[in-house]
Design an enzyme around this catalytic site. Structure first.
Site, short mmCIF file in Angstrom:
data_model
loop_
_atom_site.label_atom_id
_atom_site.label_comp_id
_atom_site.label_asym_id
_atom_site.label_seq_id
_atom_site.Cartn_x
_atom_site.Cartn_y
_atom_site.Cartn_z
N LYS A 1 -3.84 -2.55 -3.59
CA LYS A 1 -3.17 -2.96 -4.83
C LYS A 1 -4.11 -3.67 -5.80
O LYS A 1 -3.81 -3.78 -6.98
CB LYS A 1 -1.98 -3.85 -4.52
CG LYS A 1 -0.86 -3.13 -3.78
CD LYS A 1 -0.25 -2.05 -4.64
CE LYS A 1 0.99 -1.48 -3.96
NZ LYS A 1 1.59 -0.41 -4.74
N1 PMP Z 1 1.39 0.09 2.33
C1 PMP Z 1 1.81 -1.12 1.97
C2 PMP Z 1 1.79 -2.22 2.97
C3 PMP Z 1 2.28 -1.36 0.68
O1 PMP Z 1 2.70 -2.58 0.32
C4 PMP Z 1 2.32 -0.26 -0.24
C5 PMP Z 1 2.81 -0.45 -1.64
N2 PMP Z 1 4.10 -0.99 -1.74
C6 PMP Z 1 1.91 1.00 0.19
C7 PMP Z 1 1.42 1.13 1.47
C8 PMP Z 1 2.02 2.23 -0.67
O2 PMP Z 1 1.29 2.24 -1.86
P1 PMP Z 1 1.83 2.89 -3.17
O3 PMP Z 1 2.64 1.87 -3.90
O4 PMP Z 1 0.57 3.24 -3.92
O5 PMP Z 1 2.65 4.09 -2.86
#
Ligand code: PMP
Length: 319
Positions: free
Chosen positions: A43
């Site tokens: 992120k």
């Molecule tokens: N794994 C975790 C622990 C996350 O917090 C997130 C995002 N919420 C993701 C994977 C997936 O990422 P994305 O938002 O890019 O789909």
């Protein structure tokens, strides 16, 4: 020598091969170590991209406040960017989130607004409250990861090309879970442009409706699951269904057991959604469904799950 401080630590994460849990696989299983970003998750990339994009559009000036509805990784990424560029940060989170998460965000310098637990659409819902705060208060900017096109673009411009380069252009399949869908959409778009044969695989927790809604699994009413960060009852706005070729549904027990094996057998200190992605990747690699390496995303680190996935008493209660 880094001149931009912490921002120079974002991205360019290593790609390594699994060595022990991948026994019996017909092709290598490689993992993209997004947990090694400075904030402990992928992120950080989207936080930087969202701030860069808003600055370029002239809608964000130093001293403004970033507003996001998050309790997790995106809040940490935005806190790094706020520190680096001189912004303030306000995170809106539902009351059900743990005290640890509130205190972590406060320690990072964020103002934390707690809302009642309420479903999407209800004005008390945390996403609605974030939207309202950003609209009502001057110099507050909604970063809006679920709708902001800078989110998938960050992965299309950085994560995807890194993987392609690290694999020297040889990728059989790419596997990731979807929270906002930013990672799978952005990386998927880039890899498909380079080679339309690359299989893009969604790793979806059992209980999520995403795989069903996208037509890659039987559609169910969904149900409760304990895994955090991925899966959804509706298709998020930034997710582009056209890049996804197939889905693997993984239940909590399998995800958590694999997460613990990644830690204890591979020395990769990762969180639950990494376990989900690796379970899905191993199925594809074992069945020999593709003839190149299978790449899975390790989205975040283990720190936030120590009292859960890594606690035997908690794990004993997982259905
Ligand atoms: N794994 C975790 C622990 C996350 O917090 C997130 C995002 N919420 C993701 C994977 C997936 O990422 P994305 O938002 O890019 O789909």
């Amino acid at each position: 020598m880094s001149r931009r401080g912490v921002e120079d630590l974002i991205g360019e994460t290593p790609l390594v091969a699994l060595r022990r849990v991948s026994e019996g696989c017909r092709v290598p299983v490689l993992v993209k170590c997004e947990h090694l970003n400075p904030g402990g998750s992928g992120k950080d990339r989207i936080a930087r991209a969202i701030v860069d994009d808003a600055e370029a559009r002239g809608v964000l000036r130093p001293g403004d406040t970033l507003v996001e509805a998050t309790a997790g990784n995106t809040g940490v990424g935005l806190a790094l960017m706020a520190a680096s560029r001189g912004y303030r940060l306000l995170c809106v989170m539902p009351a059900k989130m743990s005290e640890e998460k509130r205190s972590a965000l406060r320690a990072l310098g964020a103002e934390v607004v707690i809302t009642e637990n309420a479903p999407p659409g209800d004005p008390r819902n945390f996403q609605g409250v974030a939207r309202r705060i950003a609209a009502e208060r001057p110099r507050h900017f909604l970063t809006d990861q679920f709708r902001n096109p800078a989110n998938p673009r960050a992965h299309e411009e950085t994560t995807g090309p890194e993987i392609w380069r690290q694999c020297a252009g040889r990728v059989g399949a790419f596997v990731a879970g979807a929270g906002t869908g930013g990672t799978i959409t952005g990386v998927g778009r880039f890899l498909k442009q380079m080679n339309p044969q690359v299989r893009i695989v969604l790793a979806d927790p059992r209980g999520s409706r995403l795989a069903g809604l996208l037509g890659h699994a039987p559609l169910t009413d969904g149900g409760a699951y304990l895994l955090e960060g991925i899966g959804s009852s509706e298709v998020p706005m930034v997710l582009d269904p056209s890049v996804i070729d197939e889905a693997e549904v993984v239940d909590d027990r399998e995800s958590f057991a694999m997460t613990r094996r990644l830690v204890s057998e591979e020395g990769l200190l990762v969180g639950g959604s990494s376990g989900t992605a690796v379970v899905a990747a191993l199925r594809i690699a074992r069945e020999g469904r593709v003839d190149g390496p299978v790449v899975a995303v390790l989205a975040d680190g283990w720190d936030r799950y120590r009292s859960r996935i890594f606690d035997d008493a908690w794990m004993a209660l997982v259905p």
